[in-house]
Design a protein around this motif. Structure first.
Motif, short mmCIF file in Angstrom:
data_model
loop_
_atom_site.label_atom_id
_atom_site.label_comp_id
_atom_site.label_asym_id
_atom_site.label_seq_id
_atom_site.Cartn_x
_atom_site.Cartn_y
_atom_site.Cartn_z
N VAL A 107 33.88 -38.53 45.05
CA VAL A 107 34.04 -39.85 44.45
C VAL A 107 35.52 -40.22 44.55
O VAL A 107 36.40 -39.40 44.30
CB VAL A 107 33.56 -39.88 42.98
N GLU A 108 35.78 -41.47 44.94
CA GLU A 108 37.15 -41.94 45.16
C GLU A 108 37.42 -43.18 44.32
O GLU A 108 36.55 -44.04 44.16
CB GLU A 108 37.36 -42.27 46.64
N ASN A 109 38.62 -43.25 43.78
CA ASN A 109 39.05 -44.41 42.98
C ASN A 109 39.61 -45.46 43.94
O ASN A 109 40.67 -45.29 44.52
CB ASN A 109 40.11 -43.98 41.97
N THR A 110 38.87 -46.56 44.10
CA THR A 110 39.31 -47.63 45.00
C THR A 110 39.99 -48.77 44.24
O THR A 110 40.33 -49.79 44.84
CB THR A 110 38.10 -48.19 45.77
N SER A 111 40.15 -48.63 42.93
CA SER A 111 40.79 -49.67 42.13
C SER A 111 42.28 -49.39 42.00
O SER A 111 42.80 -48.40 42.51
CB SER A 111 40.15 -49.74 40.74
N SER A 112 42.97 -50.28 41.30
CA SER A 112 44.41 -50.11 41.04
C SER A 112 44.66 -49.53 39.66
O SER A 112 45.81 -49.50 39.22
CB SER A 112 45.12 -51.47 41.18
N MET A 113 43.60 -49.09 38.97
CA MET A 113 43.72 -48.55 37.62
C MET A 113 43.40 -47.06 37.62
O MET A 113 42.73 -46.55 38.52
CB MET A 113 42.75 -49.27 36.67
N ALA B 108 30.70 -47.77 31.33
CA ALA B 108 29.65 -46.75 31.31
C ALA B 108 28.29 -47.29 31.72
O ALA B 108 27.42 -46.53 32.15
CB ALA B 108 29.56 -46.12 29.92
N ASP B 109 28.06 -48.61 31.58
CA ASP B 109 26.74 -49.15 31.89
C ASP B 109 26.59 -49.55 33.35
O ASP B 109 25.56 -50.09 33.73
CB ASP B 109 26.44 -50.35 30.99
N LYS B 110 27.59 -49.28 34.19
CA LYS B 110 27.51 -49.61 35.62
C LYS B 110 27.93 -48.40 36.45
O LYS B 110 29.00 -48.38 37.05
CB LYS B 110 28.39 -50.82 35.95
N PRO B 111 27.11 -47.34 36.47
CA PRO B 111 27.48 -46.14 37.22
C PRO B 111 27.26 -46.30 38.72
O PRO B 111 26.54 -47.20 39.17
CB PRO B 111 26.53 -45.08 36.64
N VAL B 112 27.90 -45.43 39.47
CA VAL B 112 27.57 -45.28 40.90
C VAL B 112 26.26 -44.52 40.97
O VAL B 112 26.14 -43.42 40.42
CB VAL B 112 28.68 -44.53 41.65
N ALA C 156 32.75 -43.36 55.61
CA ALA C 156 31.83 -44.50 55.63
C ALA C 156 30.51 -44.11 54.99
O ALA C 156 30.21 -42.93 54.78
CB ALA C 156 31.60 -44.97 57.07
N GLY C 157 29.70 -45.16 54.68
CA GLY C 157 28.36 -44.93 54.16
C GLY C 157 28.31 -44.58 52.69
O GLY C 157 27.31 -44.04 52.22
N GLY C 158 29.37 -44.89 51.94
CA GLY C 158 29.39 -44.56 50.53
C GLY C 158 28.71 -45.62 49.67
O GLY C 158 28.38 -46.71 50.13
N VAL C 159 28.51 -45.29 48.40
CA VAL C 159 27.94 -46.21 47.42
C VAL C 159 29.05 -46.60 46.45
O VAL C 159 29.76 -45.73 45.93
CB VAL C 159 26.78 -45.55 46.65
N SER C 160 29.21 -47.91 46.19
CA SER C 160 30.33 -48.41 45.39
C SER C 160 29.84 -49.02 44.09
O SER C 160 28.78 -49.64 44.04
CB SER C 160 31.13 -49.46 46.17
N ALA C 161 30.65 -48.85 43.04
CA ALA C 161 30.40 -49.49 41.74
C ALA C 161 31.54 -49.15 40.81
O ALA C 161 32.09 -48.05 40.86
CB ALA C 161 29.07 -49.05 41.12
N SER C 162 31.94 -50.13 39.98
CA SER C 162 32.91 -49.92 38.90
C SER C 162 34.24 -49.33 39.39
O SER C 162 34.83 -48.46 38.75
CB SER C 162 32.31 -49.01 37.82
N VAL D 259 29.79 -41.82 36.52
CA VAL D 259 30.10 -42.82 35.51
C VAL D 259 31.60 -42.97 35.32
O VAL D 259 32.32 -41.98 35.09
CB VAL D 259 29.44 -42.45 34.16
N ASN D 260 32.06 -44.23 35.41
CA ASN D 260 33.40 -44.61 34.98
C ASN D 260 33.34 -44.82 33.47
O ASN D 260 32.62 -45.67 32.99
CB ASN D 260 33.83 -45.89 35.70
#
Length: 312
Positions: A220-226, A303-307, A192-198, A298-299
């Protein structure tokens, strides 16, 4: 009298033949010059500074950067009218699109800027301007000082040996601290308490001092399906301004990159649900109360929406 007639006849014949020869076209006429070859046969127009690109809705503009460099981050001034992304398969390219049409009653076209941060440390400022489309594919070239730098082997003298031994001791201590921080993250995982983006969520674990340097551990964890490709972590010194009655809203006015002594992140490619562990080592710069040290993860595809994680 006869001699004069013969002379007149000869002169008439010479002038007549000369006139005929002048009126006839040459047997070997000069060939017309070939048209000049295009400057860029690959279809890319070389963009010269100051960099300005004209855009139109429903068109994509392709920008190619030097192959020896890599896009790390793209900051866009106005996201209401423009969109930009780096190519996820080849981070030497970026694509710009105008997403909205300017209001017909507006007094002028829409204009903003785009800052492209490269791995070499080069920052490219490009002005985006709505209006008549000029080109749809550009090339930006600039010299890379790192490629031209001559690397020389250090020369050790008796006076320099104590300094070299101190440096080796510092490197061993840094390596041991990095291993300890990674071990802590493997044993005790934050949920818990993480920061999310992209499509990513990141947690800050520890900030540990070692002499003049600071070590920061994070995951850093990948929460997407990609599948997501990660860039090397970055640090920025952000100048912020708090707004609102309770001054809870923070607006970033400026961000300057902070040089990293070392950065470690593994793995760099995350499958859905995958997790990576990272440690950065840097010398904290002196800064004011309205400045913050921010860690960017950075994903590559966005690239313009980093965590963004605030360090201090």
């Amino acid at each position: 009298m006869r001699k004069h007639k013969v002379l007149i006849l000869l002169l008439t014949t010479v002038f007549f033949n000369a006139g005929v020869s002048f009126s006839q076209p040459s047997k070997n006429p000069a060939k017309s010059p070939r048209p000049a070859a295009k400057a860029n046969s690959d279809g890319l127009a070389t963009l010269a500074p100051p960099y300005v690109i004209s855009t139109l809705p429903h068109f994509a503009v392709w920008i190619q950067f030097p192959k020896a460099d890599t896009i790390r981050r793209i900051a866009l001034g106005d996201r209401n009218y423009f969109a930009v992304e780096a190519d996820k398969n080849d981070p030497h390219f970026a694509v710009v699109k105008q997403t909205l049409v300017p209001h017909p009653n507006g007094s002028q076209n829409i204009e903003t800027n785009m800052l492209v941060y490269m791995a070499s440390g080069t920052v490219i400022d490009i002005t985006l301007r709505s209006g008549a489309m000029q080109q749809t594919a550009y090339r930006i070239d600039y010299p890379l000082a790192e490629r031209n730098r001559i690397l020389r082997a250090p020369v050790f003298t008796p006076a320099a040996l104590p300094q070299a031994a101190k440096k080796r001791a510092q490197e061993r201590a840094s390596e041991l601290l990095k291993k300890r921080l990674i071990g802590e993250m493997k044993i005790s995982r934050k949920r818990a308490g993480g920061v999310s983006a992209s499509g990513l969520v990141s947690h800050l674990y520890r900030i540990q001092r070692l002499g003049a340097f600071a070590f920061v551990s994070f995951d850093v964890e990948n929460t997407s399906s990609m599948v997501i490709d990660l860039e090397s972590p970055e640090l920025n010194l952000a100048t912020v301004h708090k707004r609102g009655k309770l001054r809870k809203k923070t607006v970033v006015l400026n961000a300057e990159p902070i040089r990293l002594a070392a950065a470690w992140l593994s793995p760099r490619q995350l499958q859905p649900g995958g997790r990576a562990l990272g440690v950065v080592d840097f010398e904290p710069p002196a800064h004011d109360a309205n400045q913050q040290i921010v860690l960017d993860i950075v994903n590559r595809a966005i690239a313009d929406k980093p965590v963004e994680i605030r360090i201090e």
